[in-house]
Design an enzyme around this catalytic site. Structure first.
Site, PDB file in Angstrom:
ATOM      1  N   CYS A  45     -17.790 -10.599 -20.369  1.00 24.06           N
ATOM      2  CA  CYS A  45     -19.117 -10.550 -21.035  1.00 24.06           C
ATOM      3  C   CYS A  45     -19.237 -11.645 -22.019  1.00 24.06           C
ATOM      4  O   CYS A  45     -20.297 -12.300 -22.322  1.00 24.06           O
ATOM      5  CB  CYS A  45     -19.264  -9.041 -21.513  1.00 24.06           C
ATOM      6  SG  CYS A  45     -20.865  -8.908 -22.346  1.00 24.06           S
ATOM      7  N   CYS A  66     -21.706  -4.390 -20.290  1.00 26.34           N
ATOM      8  CA  CYS A  66     -20.713  -4.895 -19.219  1.00 26.34           C
ATOM      9  C   CYS A  66     -19.376  -4.011 -19.928  1.00 26.34           C
ATOM     10  O   CYS A  66     -19.385  -3.839 -21.166  1.00 26.34           O
ATOM     11  CB  CYS A  66     -20.319  -6.273 -19.577  1.00 26.34           C
ATOM     12  SG  CYS A  66     -21.597  -7.377 -18.779  1.00 26.34           S
ATOM     13  N   CYS A 103     -27.301  -6.209 -19.002  1.00 25.83           N
ATOM     14  CA  CYS A 103     -26.277  -6.273 -20.073  1.00 25.83           C
ATOM     15  C   CYS A 103     -26.998  -6.526 -21.267  1.00 25.83           C
ATOM     16  O   CYS A 103     -27.609  -7.472 -21.400  1.00 25.83           O
ATOM     17  CB  CYS A 103     -25.020  -6.927 -20.033  1.00 25.83           C
ATOM     18  SG  CYS A 103     -24.012  -6.911 -21.381  1.00 25.83           S
ATOM     19  N   GLY A 129       0.766  -1.095   0.040  1.00 28.92           N
ATOM     20  CA  GLY A 129       0.040  -0.069   0.072  1.00 28.92           C
ATOM     21  C   GLY A 129       1.008   1.408  -0.154  1.00 28.92           C
ATOM     22  O   GLY A 129       0.056   2.343  -0.263  1.00 28.92           O
TER      23      GLY A 129
END
Lengths: 284, 333
Positions: free
Chosen positions: A278, A272, A250, A41
């Protein structure tokens, strides 16, 4: 016969090394990457090179990919979830041409996925690597104007300004108004930017089995999330972060759980953004 | 002493000669450089811009000066407001929606070209195909609604009143400026300054999204001297951009739509102006001030200031020093 000095001088700086970056540049990126992995991080500075893509067009992600790619890799590059984006395709060509690797649009077939603004929706395995292009590595940049002060706050583990910003949004607007790039808490303590992925993706960052490397070329920082790192969106206990509301299923794969965007303004057609996921759903 | 008539005339003449460019014809090609000079000069004349570039030895600020000085004393004819039908689009892209009414048209896209330096004419050639005529011509502005207009359902800050901006070459800029005056002044801002101002403004906003960037050849019409009917006398390339950014609207989170337009095809100029305009509409704590933006944007004014430091300051410098010297002497006493 050995070359003359004149020949060497003429050839100098005209040949391209393997995977575009010279070995010194690769080493610089790799060292920063190792440091970033050791400090999940954290924003690790690196000597970002001028790349053959404009700064802000993925130069950080590209340097990460080029410093890590090897002959056996299969590379996928997406922009907003789409392999066909012109910028993604230009970077994919550069990687393939200079590193001599195969490219793919299949998330499952890739060993390295470089992405802008999306996490692939098909889950990545432990043997895969996700590289994210990151414009703004500093999650405090809107509330702490001075980068030196922000660095000191991170070092002290003091992320109060981010909480205050969140509280301010909550009180004045009833929730975070930032949209993409919602700040995350890494391993419970380090505040980081997840890059401008939608909130839908921020909620999918927790304990991934694969490393995630975030590269900011313009601002010369690398951030890493090693495998299985706990990642939580910065949120109050009683105000959990909500994903973006989406209108309809979608229009290609009929999914109601994917991340979808409206195709044209106010047209009511949703699709999508992750083209590969997709396509897989549509074929299933 | 230098830069005064006390200096040797021979030295002054020699210094002038050293600064003179190599004699030769004005450069060919370099279309975007020519467009940048025209845009910053606020005068579109490619031939004049090429001459100016040659005469200024490639110094952009120098070329812009020559062009503006030349245009300053030419008669200015009022032209009619460009009708949307007279704006023939050559490029139109939206980063906000994949599918916009009347379509996206890539046109010429310098951003998509290779960024690798070529050493041989054909080395690293991209196997570029010939440009073929499209099956259909791109639309005019009349047939392509502004993407920003399709977002009327969102809370968007009411833009300041629109209207013709005065020509910054003909009228002084007074503050606060109308939006038209501001956009007109920015339209001929220095490219690097506009980009820097956009970057500074961006640091104070959460996000900017390019709703639409267009390039077009606009027809310029003036009233016919006898009939008064508008007649087309010229065409010039124009880049325009609309950028949406976050702004508070009635105390709630909302948006502002910034607009930018400039002569020529240097697209980043229009985008930068749109970012600056959006930031000015959004306002808020820490936002850049209009006066600072307008002071920093005009390249000839800022270059003029920086370079005027080469003028002798002998008299004023003595005066400038004396104030502190007097204080120091008083302290000694």
């Amino acid at each position: 016969m050995s070359p003359t000095v004149a020949e060497l001088a003429r050839a100098h700086a005209r040949a391209m090394p393997y995977a575009y970056l010279d070995e010194g540049s690769k080493r610089e990126v790799r060292r920063a990457t190792l440091k970033a992995l050791a400090l999940p991080g954290r924003q690790v500075p690196f000597a970002s090179r001028e790349m053959p893509v404009a700064r802000g067009w993925g130069s950080g992600g590209l340097q990460l990919t080029l410093s890590l790619v090897g002959p056996g890799d299969v590379v996928k590059v997406i922009d907003q979830g789409d392999d066909a984006s012109l910028n993604a395709s230009a970077m994919r060509d550069l990687i393939a041409r200079t590193a001599g690797v195969e490219t793919t649009t299949s998330t499952r077939a890739a060993t390295i996925v470089q992405s802008r603004h999306r996490l692939p929706e098909l889950p990545l395995r432990a043997d895969q690597l996700l590289v994210l292009q990151m414009p703004h590595p500093e999650p405090l940049r809107r509330v702490v104007r001075d980068p030196a002060r922000a660095a000191r706050l991170h070092a002290d583990g003091d992320v109060t300004p981010a909480w205050v910003e969140l509280f301010d949004d909550e009180v004045r607007h009833g929730g975070p108004v930032g949209g993409a790039d919602h700040p995350i808490l890494v391993a419970g303590r380090t505040l980081a930017s997840p890059s401008p992925v939608p909130r839908y993706d921020v909620l999918r960052l927790d304990r991934r089995p694969h490393p995630i490397l975030l590269g900011a070329g313009r601002l010369a920082r690398i951030t890493a999330l090693p495998p299985w790192t706990p990642v939580a969106p910065l949120a109050f206990d009683d105000r959990p972060l909500a994903p973006e509301p989406m209108g309809g299923p979608c229009d290609r794969c009929a999914s109601t759980t994917s991340y979808r965007v409206e195709v044209r303004p106010g047209g009511g057609v949703w699709r999508c953004s992750d083209v590969d996921a997709c396509r897989e759903r549509a074929q299933a | 002493m230098y830069a005064t008539l006390h200096a040797s005339e021979r030295a002054v003449a020699a210094a002038r000669r050293l600064a003179a460019p190599e004699p030769g014809p004005p450069p060919d090609g370099l279309r975007l450089l020519v467009d940048q000079v025209c845009a910053e000069a606020g005068t579109y004349d490619e031939d004049a811009a090429r001459r100016a570039l040659a005469q200024a030895d490639g110094d952009v600020a120098g070329a812009v000066t020559l062009l503006r000085v030349w245009a300053a004393t030419l008669p200015a004819l009022a032209s009619a407001i460009v009708a949307p039908e007279d704006e023939r689009l050559t490029r139109r892209v939206s980063a906000a929606f994949a599918d916009v009414p009347a379509g996206q048209w890539l046109g010429a896209a310098p951003q998509m070209r290779s960024r690798l330096l070529r050493w041989e004419p054909d080395e690293g050639g991209e196997g570029e195909p010939d440009v073929v005529d499209a099956d259909e011509a791109p639309p005019t502005r009349a047939a392509a609604p502004r993407v920003g207009d399709l977002l009327a359902h969102l809370p968007i800050a009411a833009p300041p009143p629109e209207g013709d901006g005065p020509d910054p070459a003909l009228q002084p800029l007074t503050l606060p400026a109308t939006r038209g005056a501001r956009l007109a002044a920015l339209a001929r801002g220095e490219t690097g300054a506009l980009v820097a101002l956009a970057a500074l403004g961006h640091a104070r906003q959460r996000e900017e999204v390019l709703l639409e960037a267009t390039q077009a050849i606009v027809g310029v019409r003036i009233p016919h001297p006898r009939t008064g009917a508008p007649v087309r006398v010229a065409g010039a390339p124009v880049s325009r951009a609309e950028v949406i950014t976050d702004a508070e609207v009635d105390g709630r989170p909302g948006f502002a739509i910034g607009f930018g337009a400039t002569l020529g095809r240097v697209e980043r100029r229009a985008i930068a102006i749109a970012i600056v305009d959006g930031g000015l509409q959004a306002g808020g704590e820490g936002a850049l001030r209009e006066s600072e933006i307008l002071a920093a944007a005009d390249g000839l004014a800022t270059s003029g200031f920086v370079e005027h430091l080469c003028l002798p300051h002998y008299a004023s410098f003595a005066s400038y020093l004396s104030r502190v010297a007097a204080d120091a002497e008083e302290d000694d006493e």
